[in-house]
Design a protein around this motif. Structure first.
Motif, PDB file in Angstrom:
ATOM      1  N   LEU A 214     -25.334  79.084  28.977  1.00 47.49           N
ATOM      2  CA  LEU A 214     -25.506  78.066  30.020  1.00 47.49           C
ATOM      3  C   LEU A 214     -25.977  76.748  29.402  1.00 47.49           C
ATOM      4  CD1 LEU A 214     -25.881  76.984  32.921  1.00 47.49           C
ATOM      5  CD2 LEU A 214     -28.132  78.069  32.928  1.00 47.49           C
ATOM      6  N   LEU A 218     -23.930  73.234  29.300  1.00 43.74           N
ATOM      7  CA  LEU A 218     -24.500  72.008  29.861  1.00 43.74           C
ATOM      8  C   LEU A 218     -24.505  70.882  28.831  1.00 43.74           C
ATOM      9  CD1 LEU A 218     -27.499  73.526  31.858  1.00 43.74           C
ATOM     10  CD2 LEU A 218     -25.491  72.391  32.822  1.00 43.74           C
ATOM     11  N   ILE A 237     -28.866  73.995  40.263  1.00 45.70           N
ATOM     12  CA  ILE A 237     -27.400  74.013  40.128  1.00 45.70           C
ATOM     13  C   ILE A 237     -26.768  74.452  41.444  1.00 45.70           C
ATOM     14  CG2 ILE A 237     -25.451  75.006  38.873  1.00 45.70           C
ATOM     15  CD1 ILE A 237     -27.303  75.443  36.506  1.00 45.70           C
ATOM     16  N   TRP A 267     -18.131  74.745  34.978  1.00 45.62           N
ATOM     17  CA  TRP A 267     -18.413  75.655  36.091  1.00 45.62           C
ATOM     18  C   TRP A 267     -17.916  77.059  35.802  1.00 45.62           C
ATOM     19  CZ3 TRP A 267     -21.970  73.776  38.907  1.00 45.62           C
ATOM     20  CH2 TRP A 267     -22.088  72.384  39.011  1.00 45.62           C
ATOM     21  N   ILE A 270     -20.697  78.514  33.829  1.00 41.22           N
ATOM     22  CA  ILE A 270     -21.860  78.733  34.679  1.00 41.22           C
ATOM     23  C   ILE A 270     -21.684  79.990  35.521  1.00 41.22           C
ATOM     24  CG2 ILE A 270     -23.095  77.829  36.691  1.00 41.22           C
ATOM     25  CD1 ILE A 270     -22.870  75.054  35.489  1.00 41.22           C
ATOM     26  N   ILE A 276     -27.401  82.763  37.309  1.00 43.71           N
ATOM     27  CA  ILE A 276     -27.037  81.761  38.318  1.00 43.71           C
ATOM     28  C   ILE A 276     -26.545  82.457  39.582  1.00 43.71           C
ATOM     29  CG2 ILE A 276     -25.580  79.770  38.811  1.00 43.71           C
ATOM     30  CD1 ILE A 276     -27.732  79.322  36.719  1.00 43.71           C
TER      31      ILE A 276
END
Length: 276
Positions: A214, A218, A237, A267, A270, A276
């Motif tokens: 992650l 990012l 997020i 995405w 993620i 998440i």
């Protein structure tokens, strides 16, 4: 006896007398004797001021407009404390506590406490702040370098300690900043290196599903610095709206930021992270 006014008091050895030029000085002396009697009991103290000491006391009374001796003693103790300086441990504690109450970001509070702890561990929490010398600061810097901290990180330590001393001076906790005499470590920027696309794929594949992927995503696709990405929480997020909120406390500018229009591959990564 010389003088216009006289004070008489009794002692175990008999009566004692003292003459004064003014009624005010006689009253002050008598008042002090009464206070000592109330404090020490009915037996008067044996130590009596000499003529020279009595004159200094009169001058002190006049200069301070008749201030109480207890107030003068308290002021002197405050002055001595400032000259000696609070202990470095107390200064560090007060600084971190004050910055916390002033609303500084929590990660900065953590950094302050960590950097100061490394200094205190070397010289002790009980050292008076004013006793710290520039040579001791240099010794601390050298010790950090020998412990394989990068020059940039060492400079962060030095700047933080200098900031603490500056605040301590402003608050009256100490009277000098020994860090001002210590030069920062010179740093040289390394050439920017770029890994190949194949290596990047291997790196991401090896970390697929782990939280570190992650942070990598990012940074690589969201344009965030590692220090900012590391502070992103799941609640920051919004996958549905494809936006990321950076609260003011988590951004170096101290302002709230909203990231939108980020690439789809971010995405995708993620969504592959379980947290998440």
């Amino acid at each position: 006896a010389p003088g216009k006014w006289m004070v008489m008091w009794r002692t175990p050895e008999g009566r004692r007398y003292r003459s004064f030029e003014t009624l005010t000085s006689a009253n002050f002396f008598a008042s002090d004797l009464q206070q000592e009697r109330r404090h020490n009991g009915t037996r008067p103290v044996h130590s009596i001021l000499t003529a020279a000491e009595s004159k200094y006391l009169e001058e002190l009374r006049a200069a301070t407009k008749g201030a109480k001796l207890s107030d003068l003693l308290a002021a002197w103790k405050d002055y001595q404390a400032k000259q000696t300086g609070l202990t470095i441990g107390e200064v560090a504690h007060r600084f971190v506590d004050m910055r916390s109450k002033e609303g500084v970001a929590r990660f900065l509070q953590t950094n302050y406490a960590l950097y100061l702890r490394r200094f205190i561990d070397m010289y002790g929490a009980d050292r008076p702040a004013n006793s710290i010398t520039p040579d001791e600061i240099r010794g601390w810097v050298e010790r950090l370098l020998k412990a394989d901290y990068s020059p940039k990180t060492v400079n962060h330590h030095l700047r933080t300690l200098s900031m603490v001393f500056n605040r301590a001076i402003a608050e009256g906790w100490c009277s000098k900043n020994p860090c001002l005499a210590v030069a920062s470590i010179k740093t040289e920027r390394d050439e920017v290196s770029v890994i190949s696309l194949a290596d990047a794929r291997k790196l991401f594949e090896a970390n697929r599903g782990h939280r570190v992927s992650l942070y990598m995503a990012l940074e690589a696709f969201g344009g965030l610095r590692f220090s900012s990405a590391l502070r992103i929480a799941p609640g920051d997020i919004n996958v549905a709206d494809k936006s990321i909120v950076l609260p003011a406390a988590k951004h170096k500018t101290g302002r709230r930021h909203v990231l939108e229009g980020l690439p789809e591959n971010l995405w995708e990564w993620i969504r592959n992270v379980d947290v998440i």
